[in-house]
Motif scaffolding. Structure first.
Motif, PDB file in Angstrom:
ATOM      1  N   LEU A 193       0.815  -1.213   0.000  1.00 54.67           N
ATOM      2  CA  LEU A 193       0.000   0.000   0.000  1.00 54.67           C
ATOM      3  C   LEU A 193       0.850   1.266   0.000  1.00 54.67           C
ATOM      4  O   LEU A 193       0.512   2.257  -0.658  1.00 54.67           O
ATOM      5  N   CYS A 194       1.954   1.234   0.735  1.00 46.25           N
ATOM      6  CA  CYS A 194       2.752   2.443   0.924  1.00 46.25           C
ATOM      7  C   CYS A 194       3.837   2.638  -0.135  1.00 46.25           C
ATOM      8  O   CYS A 194       4.289   3.774  -0.348  1.00 46.25           O
ATOM      9  N   PHE A 195       4.245   1.567  -0.785  1.00 43.54           N
ATOM     10  CA  PHE A 195       5.274   1.658  -1.815  1.00 43.54           C
ATOM     11  C   PHE A 195       4.804   0.993  -3.112  1.00 43.54           C
ATOM     12  O   PHE A 195       5.447   0.065  -3.615  1.00 43.54           O
ATOM     13  N   PRO A 196       3.693   1.445  -3.674  1.00 41.70           N
ATOM     14  CA  PRO A 196       3.178   0.805  -4.891  1.00 41.70           C
ATOM     15  C   PRO A 196       4.115   0.954  -6.078  1.00 41.70           C
ATOM     16  O   PRO A 196       4.023   0.183  -7.046  1.00 41.70           O
ATOM     17  N   GLN A 197       5.035   1.921  -6.016  1.00 37.08           N
ATOM     18  CA  GLN A 197       5.943   2.144  -7.134  1.00 37.08           C
ATOM     19  C   GLN A 197       7.054   1.108  -7.199  1.00 37.08           C
ATOM     20  O   GLN A 197       7.722   0.977  -8.233  1.00 37.08           O
ATOM     21  N   LEU A 198       7.281   0.373  -6.103  1.00 36.93           N
ATOM     22  CA  LEU A 198       8.332  -0.635  -6.092  1.00 36.93           C
ATOM     23  C   LEU A 198       7.928  -1.859  -6.905  1.00 36.93           C
ATOM     24  O   LEU A 198       6.751  -2.261  -6.909  1.00 36.93           O
TER      25      LEU A 198
END
Length: 335
Positions: free
Chosen positions: A93-98
């Motif tokens: 949820l917090c690092f969807p770009q990873l």
């Protein structure tokens, strides 16, 4: 890097007949909790066994403790299936770009770090003064605290639930007199022992519902460490973004600052690759509190989010930060 020295506290007071002044010179220690024979009852024996193990762990050297923590972390990563899923969901949820592989690595690193949490808590609670003094630590920004205290202001150090939060609270207590806020433990024997241990290095420990006592302490010029980054599912929460996700956020930071006149300062700490710690105090938040409690909660979340981005593997992702949802929105966890 040499740490800055803290100047003596200013002693001015904010008069208020409903909140009598508390002497702060600069330490205002609470009395340790009294021991009761009832704490030896059989239902408390598991707690005493656990406390004995904590005491034994705290006798180990710090570097050996961290190695032990990595071993424990590897074990917990295998057996804590539910918490692994919670950590993975939070990081998603917090690092969807990873990329998925990068998120999976971060989950593994975070679960290994959870073992360090266990041993660092033991050292914070039960470690000797000599053991604590041997830990490598760099302090940054202590001059911000000195400046904030001018005029007798109290200071609310706003931090977050990193694995080393308790140990860094004890480390910073070597330089400044601080108090803390906490939730009472369910087992009375464990609560007695841990509160007594904390009061070896903290001025005071305030339970989350002791608002009046906390405000008095701040108005007397005290400094309190507080971490408002967990989903408490109480009535005094608002929804504010955390990593872009609406999160139930405690409003106590706004209210404590408003009632006490305390300065609110971000308080960050991280473990270094060499096994030491960096503890940083930043300049007080400007014009805090404001008129909008939701906007203030969002400002606090922005500070915490920035801290997390500096050391994401050391943050407590095992907690269901987004369990409480805004009305009408679906749950974000499977259970």
């Amino acid at each position: 890097m040499p740490a800055a020295e803290i100047a003596p506290d200013a002693r001015s007071r904010i008069p208020d007949p409903s909140l009598p002044a508390v002497k702060h010179n600069p330490r205002m220690p609470q009395s340790p909790p009294s021991f009761r024979a009832a704490l030896l009852a059989p239902q408390h024996w598991p707690a005493w066994i656990g406390l004995g193990l904590i005491r034994l762990v705290a006798l180990l050297p710090h570097r050996l403790l961290l190695r032990l923590g990595r071993v424990l972390g590897g074990f917990t990563a295998r057996v804590l299936g539910e918490r692994r899923r919670v950590a993975a969901r939070n990081i998603e949820l917090c690092f969807p770009q990873l990329e998925p592989d990068a998120r999976a690595r971060l989950v593994r690193e975070n679960l290994r770090d959870s073992g360090a949490l266990l041993v660092e808590f033991a050292l914070a609670w039960m470690g000797s003064r000599r053991a604590i003094e041997r830990i490598p630590v760099v302090f940054e920004g202590l001059h911000h605290l000195e400046q904030a205290r001018t005029g007798g202001h109290g200071v609310l150090l706003v931090g977050a639930h990193f694995s080393h939060l308790e140990l860094c609270a004890r480390l910073v207590s070597q330089r400044i007199a601080i108090a803390g806020m906490y939730r009472e433990h369910a087992d009375a024997a464990f609560e007695w022992a841990i509160k007594r241990a904390r009061l070896r290095y903290a001025d005071a420990m305030f339970e989350k519902n002791e608002l009046r006592q906390t405000v008095r302490y701040l108005r007397a010029g005290g400094t309190i460490w507080y971490a408002p980054d967990q989903d408490m599912r109480g009535k005094d929460v608002v929804f504010a973004p955390f990593f872009g996700v609406p999160a139930a956020t405690i409003t106590a930071t706004h209210h404590l600052a408003r009632l006490s006149g305390a300065k609110v300062m971000p308080f960050f700490h991280r473990r270094t690759a060499e096994g030491g710690y960096v503890i940083r105090l930043e300049a007080p938040l400007d014009a805090f509190p404001g008129d909008d409690v939701v906007a203030d909660a969002a400002r606090v979340n922005v500070c915490i989010e920035r801290m997390v981005r500096e050391a994401p593997a050391q943050y407590l992702w095992l907690h269901k930060r987004f369990k409480t949802r805004p009305p009408g929105e679906p749950p974000l966890y499977d259970s």
